[in-house]
Design an enzyme around this catalytic site. Sequence first.
Site, mmCIF file in Angstrom:
data_model
loop_
_atom_site.group_PDB
_atom_site.id
_atom_site.type_symbol
_atom_site.label_atom_id
_atom_site.label_comp_id
_atom_site.label_asym_id
_atom_site.label_seq_id
_atom_site.Cartn_x
_atom_site.Cartn_y
_atom_site.Cartn_z
ATOM 1 C CE LYS A 1 -4.113 -2.483 2.004
ATOM 2 N NZ LYS A 1 -4.151 -3.234 3.250
ATOM 3 C CD GLN B 1 -3.070 -4.458 6.581
ATOM 4 O OE1 GLN B 1 -3.591 -3.693 5.379
ATOM 5 N NE2 GLN B 1 -3.783 -6.003 5.869
ATOM 6 C CG ASP C 1 -9.041 -0.249 5.238
ATOM 7 O OD1 ASP C 1 -9.365 -0.740 3.996
ATOM 8 O OD2 ASP C 1 -8.644 -0.725 6.023
#
Length: 292
Positions: free
Chosen positions: A52, A96, A119
């Site tokens: 990412k 994460q 997200d």
Amino acid sequence: MMVLDGKIAAQAVKNQLQEQTAAITAQGKPSPHLAAILVGNNGASETYVASKVKNCAETGFRSTLLRLPQDCSETELLAKIQELNQDPDIDGILVQLPLPAHIAENKVIEAIDPRKDVDGFHPSNVGRLVQGLPTFIPATPYGILLLLDHFQVPTKGKHAVVIGRSNIVGRPMSILLSSAIAQGNCTVTLCHSHTQNLKALAAEADILVAALGRPGYVTADMVKPGAVVIDVGITRVEDATAAKGFRIKGDVDYAQVSAIAGAITPVPGGVGLMTIAGLLKNTLQAYLQNRG
Ligand code: NAP
């Protein structure tokens, strides 16, 4: 049979984002800035976060990786999120997953400012998704929509079967495919570990999305000839002959299924790359919404 190549589709998305970012910075404005929090050092999570960060740089975005130790407290993590929520130079925040067992994932997700929730996991953004309102679409389902769009795969009126009902993949995917959007308007069957006759249901799918995390689970007898098969699975399978000691396997038996499918995503090189494209698109969207 068409290979739905994530490299090609993700690159097309990234090129577009790169151009948009260059146009922003040419006006003397700062570029979009993503903050990623990584707790501990799980091998797969390290790889995802590194990818990412690398993709942000390639697109002209800024990124900041914040590392917290495996034994950091929930309070410490929540405080870090508050700091990022209040920082006007941070456009998107991602934590994460998975988190260590002593930290409540839902508390962490709910702590992220929904306007920076790139997200798309915050309950208010999920609610908006369900109601068809503008929101951040979770990166993996978003990536799949972008892939279907890139390869012009028709979805309207099709029967889509999604295997897996997680909050990050299966459930939002089922909602999106059933929504009145360009890559939607399907009739959707959502399968999980209590589904009866799963094989027979899968074999009726025009579009089959496998997101269960069981390597090679979808075999040729579960696929209708000509179906579009989207393999979301990423599992590390031990392999002494591989340089790293493992290989990445999808949920679909590619060798068997590619012989009868109409289109299929490879693993690696399919949905994983599109997930990052989805995340980058959300980050630019957050930047544009929050900074005007
Ligand atoms: P998850 O949270 O473990 O959810 C798995 C889902 O599959 C659950 O709903 C489970 O049902 C269902 N399931 C498990 N075994 C099943 C079976 N034998 N038959 C029917 N349903 C079954 O996993 P996830 O986070 O959604 O991830 C799924 C896979 O996608 C994993 O391999 C993961 O690594 C991968 N992934 C890839 C990307 C990417 O970028 N490509 C992104 C995220 C995840 P129950 O709800 O009944 O338990």
